[in-house]
Design a protein around this motif. Structure first.
Motif, mmCIF file in Angstrom:
data_model
loop_
_atom_site.group_PDB
_atom_site.id
_atom_site.type_symbol
_atom_site.label_atom_id
_atom_site.label_comp_id
_atom_site.label_asym_id
_atom_site.label_seq_id
_atom_site.Cartn_x
_atom_site.Cartn_y
_atom_site.Cartn_z
ATOM 1 N N UNK A 20 1.032 -1.169 0.107
ATOM 2 C CA UNK A 20 0.505 -0.075 -0.153
ATOM 3 C C UNK A 20 0.295 0.876 -0.259
ATOM 4 N N UNK A 21 1.848 1.339 0.384
ATOM 5 C CA UNK A 21 2.883 2.115 0.911
ATOM 6 C C UNK A 21 3.678 2.749 -0.645
ATOM 7 N N UNK A 22 3.629 2.190 -1.149
ATOM 8 C CA UNK A 22 4.472 1.976 -1.992
ATOM 9 C C UNK A 22 4.089 1.762 -4.087
ATOM 10 N N UNK A 23 3.091 1.347 -3.955
ATOM 11 C CA UNK A 23 2.486 1.842 -4.664
ATOM 12 C C UNK A 23 2.313 2.788 -5.754
ATOM 13 N N UNK A 24 1.046 3.547 -5.462
ATOM 14 C CA UNK A 24 1.946 4.906 -5.777
ATOM 15 C C UNK A 24 2.592 5.397 -6.369
ATOM 16 N N UNK A 25 3.430 5.327 -5.540
ATOM 17 C CA UNK A 25 4.867 5.492 -5.594
ATOM 18 C C UNK A 25 5.698 5.346 -7.015
ATOM 19 N N UNK A 26 5.134 3.636 -7.705
ATOM 20 C CA UNK A 26 5.473 3.242 -8.705
ATOM 21 C C UNK A 26 5.202 4.277 -10.010
ATOM 22 N N UNK A 27 4.129 4.881 -9.827
ATOM 23 C CA UNK A 27 3.981 6.006 -11.384
ATOM 24 C C UNK A 27 3.620 5.101 -12.700
ATOM 25 N N UNK A 50 15.546 -19.225 -19.782
ATOM 26 C CA UNK A 50 14.580 -19.413 -20.428
ATOM 27 C C UNK A 50 13.771 -17.568 -20.483
ATOM 28 N N UNK A 51 14.125 -17.216 -18.666
ATOM 29 C CA UNK A 51 13.802 -16.247 -18.783
ATOM 30 C C UNK A 51 14.951 -14.937 -19.563
ATOM 31 N N UNK A 52 13.993 -14.701 -19.722
ATOM 32 C CA UNK A 52 14.701 -13.248 -21.012
ATOM 33 C C UNK A 52 14.228 -12.037 -20.300
ATOM 34 N N UNK A 53 13.749 -11.491 -19.469
ATOM 35 C CA UNK A 53 13.169 -10.389 -19.431
ATOM 36 C C UNK A 53 14.106 -9.749 -18.639
ATOM 37 N N UNK A 54 13.907 -7.959 -18.415
ATOM 38 C CA UNK A 54 15.006 -8.140 -17.677
ATOM 39 C C UNK A 54 14.985 -8.132 -16.040
ATOM 40 N N UNK A 55 15.664 -8.298 -15.010
ATOM 41 C CA UNK A 55 15.162 -9.089 -13.774
ATOM 42 C C UNK A 55 15.744 -8.370 -12.834
ATOM 43 N N UNK A 56 15.510 -7.653 -11.750
ATOM 44 C CA UNK A 56 16.253 -7.074 -10.629
ATOM 45 C C UNK A 56 15.829 -7.836 -9.170
ATOM 46 N N UNK A 57 16.789 -8.142 -9.094
ATOM 47 C CA UNK A 57 16.242 -9.398 -7.767
ATOM 48 C C UNK A 57 17.073 -8.576 -6.326
ATOM 49 N N UNK A 58 16.014 -8.273 -5.671
ATOM 50 C CA UNK A 58 15.773 -7.455 -4.977
ATOM 51 C C UNK A 58 16.193 -8.237 -3.019
ATOM 52 N N UNK A 59 16.861 -7.986 -2.095
ATOM 53 C CA UNK A 59 17.100 -8.698 -1.214
ATOM 54 C C UNK A 59 17.229 -8.429 0.352
ATOM 55 N N UNK A 113 16.226 1.744 -6.573
ATOM 56 C CA UNK A 113 16.896 0.930 -7.319
ATOM 57 C C UNK A 113 15.707 1.201 -8.382
ATOM 58 N N UNK A 114 14.499 0.176 -7.802
ATOM 59 C CA UNK A 114 12.799 0.024 -9.018
ATOM 60 C C UNK A 114 12.444 1.157 -9.786
ATOM 61 N N UNK A 115 12.604 2.278 -9.484
ATOM 62 C CA UNK A 115 11.746 3.076 -10.310
ATOM 63 C C UNK A 115 12.893 3.776 -11.390
ATOM 64 N N UNK A 116 13.915 3.541 -11.215
ATOM 65 C CA UNK A 116 14.987 3.822 -12.681
ATOM 66 C C UNK A 116 14.856 2.271 -13.002
ATOM 67 N N UNK A 117 14.738 1.011 -12.650
ATOM 68 C CA UNK A 117 14.061 -0.030 -13.543
ATOM 69 C C UNK A 117 13.797 0.116 -14.718
ATOM 70 N N UNK A 118 11.607 0.617 -13.570
ATOM 71 C CA UNK A 118 10.817 0.153 -14.796
ATOM 72 C C UNK A 118 10.985 1.197 -15.433
ATOM 73 N N UNK A 119 11.484 2.184 -15.187
ATOM 74 C CA UNK A 119 12.380 3.532 -16.390
ATOM 75 C C UNK A 119 12.232 2.827 -17.748
#
Length: 280
Positions: free
Chosen positions: A47-54, A209-218, A262-268
């Motif tokens: 809930x707190x980050x959904x709106x920020x994803x844009x 077989x994963x060809x999509x750009x992938x970001x792993x956060x841990x 980290x996630x916002x630039x990845x989405x862009x």
């Protein structure tokens, strides 16, 4: 064929899928970003980050979680992955970024493997599906797959894996513990834990077989999913990026600013790549 209805509660919709009924929220416009939660959690984790994803952000409740009714039989990890495939097809979503936490990471990864055209990008958050199983980890899952263990242990294990530091973290801990005290919650958690070592829930042999750009956060303070498993996932998925946070199981609630940084630039980047592909 699926059927969608809008619930009286603002912002919640319901879709009838072949395997289950799923409640979800759907806000914003543009590239879809689908948010998948962990066992006994629900879509309000985000809930707190959904709106920020844009972007157009879609957050679902797995069957038997949140406002989604329980399925006919207790769910497995593979069942949830099937539900995700039906969900993106039922909503007729264009290629989306799939964000999967914990068992949601397994479902996201399997979708990227089986239906790559539906996945524009992949964000795995302390995800599962790429674990090297040993006799010890199999025995642990078998133990956690007993209702009596869930009743006895979850009061300790949830705070350990969450490592709460924010008000949102503490709310999530309270919500998960309340579910773990209910009969439905106990049955759901036990069934999912029993299912994790299923060979069908092991994606390692298909990671190429994963060809999509992938970001792993841990989150490195997670006491359930070790950091070594996140690094192994990174090695398995060619071209993936890997970022660690000094948090528990949900870095997006414990360190929302750091995670979004980290996630916002990845989405862009994913959006720009998708648009270039469409124009080309």
């Amino acid at each position: 064929m699926t059927d969608r209805t809008v619930n009286e509660r603002v912002g919640m919709s319901v879709v009838e899928l072949p395997s289950a009924t799923v409640a979800y929220s759907d806000h914003g416009a543009g590239m879809p970003v689908v948010l998948l939660h962990a066992t006994l959690h629900d879509r309000t984790d985000y809930a707190d980050i959904a709106a920020a994803l844009g972007h157009r952000v879609i957050a679902l409740d797995w069957p038997g979680h949140g406002e989604s009714p329980a399925p006919a039989t207790p769910p497995s990890a593979v069942f949830l992955a099937d539900v995700l495939e039906q969900f993106v097809a039922g909503l007729n979503l264009p290629a989306a970024v799939i964000v999967g936490n914990s068992v949601g990471g397994f479902a996201a990864g399997r979708l990227a493997i089986r239906q790559p055209s539906r996945v524009a990008g992949l964000i795995l958050v302390n995800g599962s599906g790429f674990t090297q199983w040993t006799p010890v980890t199999r025995a642990f899952c078998a133990l956690m797959g007993r209702s009596a263990t869930v009743k006895a242990v979850f009061r300790y294990s949830v705070p350990l894996y969450m490592q709460a530091r924010t008000e949102r973290d503490r709310d999530i801990v309270a919500r998960v513990l309340a579910r773990a005290r209910s009969e439905d919650g106990v049955a759901t958690a036990a069934a999912l834990w029993r299912s994790f070592p299923d060979p069908a829930a092991d994606l390692r042999a298909f990671a190429d077989r994963i060809t999509a750009p992938t970001l792993i956060t841990w989150g490195t303070r997670d006491r359930t999913l070790r950091t070594s498993w996140g690094r192994a996932m990174h090695r398995s998925i060619r071209g993936s990026r890997y970022v660690e946070f000094d948090t528990g199981h949900l870095p997006f609630t414990s360190d929302p600013d750091g995670w979004l940084g980290v996630v916002e630039p990845f989405l862009d980047e994913v959006k720009a790549g998708s648009e270039a592909k469409q124009q080309g």
